[in-house]
Design a protein around this motif. Structure first.
Motif, PDB file in Angstrom:
ATOM      1  N   PHE A   1      42.233  48.370  34.105  1.00 41.05           N
ATOM      2  CA  PHE A   1      42.122  47.783  35.441  1.00 41.05           C
ATOM      3  C   PHE A   1      43.129  46.644  35.570  1.00 41.05           C
ATOM      4  N   ILE A   2      43.349  46.232  36.807  1.00 38.53           N
ATOM      5  CA  ILE A   2      44.210  45.104  37.146  1.00 38.53           C
ATOM      6  C   ILE A   2      43.315  44.061  37.797  1.00 38.53           C
ATOM      7  N   THR A   3      43.390  42.824  37.373  1.00 37.64           N
ATOM      8  CA  THR A   3      42.504  41.802  37.926  1.00 37.64           C
ATOM      9  C   THR A   3      43.013  41.361  39.297  1.00 37.64           C
ATOM     10  N   SER A   4      42.484  41.972  40.328  1.00 36.65           N
ATOM     11  CA  SER A   4      42.888  41.677  41.702  1.00 36.65           C
ATOM     12  C   SER A   4      41.804  40.882  42.413  1.00 36.65           C
ATOM     13  N   MET A   5      42.158  40.288  43.549  1.00 33.03           N
ATOM     14  CA  MET A   5      41.223  39.434  44.274  1.00 33.03           C
ATOM     15  C   MET A   5      40.086  40.224  44.915  1.00 33.03           C
ATOM     16  N   GLU A   6      40.246  41.531  45.066  1.00 34.47           N
ATOM     17  CA  GLU A   6      39.172  42.330  45.656  1.00 34.47           C
ATOM     18  C   GLU A   6      37.966  42.476  44.728  1.00 34.47           C
TER      19      GLU A   6
END
Length: 408
Positions: free
Chosen positions: A151-156
């Motif tokens: 995963f990519i740590t995004s603001m969503e």
């Protein structure tokens, strides 16, 4: 054993040709938001980002908090502003690639990690939407490897920002807190990557040929890209349990993160799935959350109050094993239970912050563990949280796939 490598993005996999990239990106974004004057947009943007970095614990994701704060007083415009921001990232953001360059060493780092069979998390500061982060990964020359990232740590999806150690604890929680996971962090910033990862219990590698400060996890190291994998292999030979609690281990970061990990889990499932048991003798997700909520409210918080107010109290055993049946947890609303769990945990954290200088001097007599201090009680709760996070992921996978055990 699964080896998981968390890797920073900016100045680790992608570098800026122009150090004013963020300023240029903000200017371009604010020009694309036509719903409000440009000067007002700049002011609101700056205030919202500061709020995300400094705000208190909340069950709302960074994206939700951003729009709450950015659109405060102009709530009717929020849907249009959200559309304008999305349109910018889909059409205008690409023009900013000219101010960046891929790092060949970063590409090699990803390729070598994949070759060695490591799992990869892109652990970038989640102040941007996922689409923007995916664009920057493409600029870094990594578009062909997108499917390899856990995963990519995004603001969503994330609740914390760097340099809060809770950001890294949330990553551990999202990985299911499996006991056979070995998690490492690689980044360019001592303040944003290495120190907070160390406080979360993650060995970290600083991409700089410089001495590390004192007080870090004993497995932390520094050097060039070429030294990353020899460091990992050397660290894998050490006792994992010992490494996790060395250095300035941040107990509060772990305590405040667990309810938000369960908030994320509850968001990801239907009510039917959340109430389903893998076996009638086991708990469903909603029962796990209710158990944690009530244990905090009726066991953990009162014990801390007794310890601080009475001094060395006796802590009798409390049997919580039948509460799920007696209180009919299975028919509760999991989202409400998660919110109530967070509310109680926040009160507990507030009390602990008030007495931060007393954690190791304030004692109690535990019915099972004997003489303990407040820090010991905090550790017990953290271990209990982690056990139930593992249980929750295992439960959901078995419900969805027919009783197969959870593995990563």
């Amino acid at each position: 054993m699964t080896t998981i490598l968390c890797i920073d993005l900016d100045d680790t996999l992608l570098t800026w040709n122009d150090k004013s990239f963020i300023e240029k990106a903000t200017q371009a974004l604010c020009r694309s938001i036509t719903s409000i004057p440009e000067d007002e947009c700049f002011s609101r943007m700056d205030s919202a980002i500061r709020y995300l970095i400094q705000r208190e614990v909340s069950s709302r994701t960074l994206s939700e908090l951003f729009y709450d704060h950015f659109c405060e007083g102009i709530e009717a415009l929020q849907p249009k502003i959200a559309d304008e921001i999305q349109h910018f990232y889909e059409t205008g953001y690409q023009a900013l690639q000219q101010y960046t360059s891929a790092l060949p060493a970063g590409v090699w780092l990803i390729e070598e990690a994949i070759r060695r069979g490591y799992e990869i998390v892109i652990a970038t500061n989640p102040l941007f939407p996922r689409f923007a982060l995916e664009q920057r990964l493409k600029w870094a020359g990594l578009d062909r490897y997108m499917d390899h990232f856990l995963f990519i740590t995004s603001m969503e999806e994330i609740h914390f920002t760097k340099p809060d150690p809770a950001y890294f604890v949330e990553i551990l929680g999202r990985l299911g807190w499996q006991e056979d996971n070995r998690v490492f962090m690689v980044g360019d910033s001592l303040e944003m990557d290495i120190i907070p990862a160390s406080k979360a219990g993650i060995p970290a590698y600083w991409l700089k040929d410089a001495a590390l400060p004192e007080g870090l996890n004993q497995a932390c190291a520094s050097g060039g890209y070429e030294g990353v994998f020899s460091w990992i292999e050397k660290t894998l030979q050490k006792n994992h349990a010992d490494l996790a609690h060395t250095g300035q281990y941040d107990l509060l970061a772990h305590l405040k993160t667990a309810p938000l990990i369960f908030d994320g889990i509850c968001r990801s499932v239907t009510d039917e799935t959340g109430c389903s048991r893998p076996d009638e003798s086991e708990w469903s997700l909603v029962e796990i959350v209710c158990h944690l909520r009530d244990t905090d409210h009726e066991v953990n918080l009162p014990r801390f109050k007794e310890a601080f107010e009475q001094g060395n109290p006796f802590l009798p055993p409390i049997d919580t094993s039948n509460w799920s049946h007696e209180r009919d947890y299975r028919n509760e609303d999991g989202h409400e239970a998660a919110e109530e769990f967070l509310d109680t945990r926040k009160r507990m954290i507030g009390l602990l912050k008030q007495h931060a200088e007393e954690w190791y001097d304030t004692t109690a007599r535990h019915s099972i563990f004997g003489p303990v201090c407040v820090a010991d009680l905090m550790e017990f709760i953290i271990t209990h949280d982690q056990m139930h996070i593992r249980q929750a992921y295992d439960t959901l996978l078995r419900v969805k796939t027919g009783n197969k055990p959870y593995t990563r």
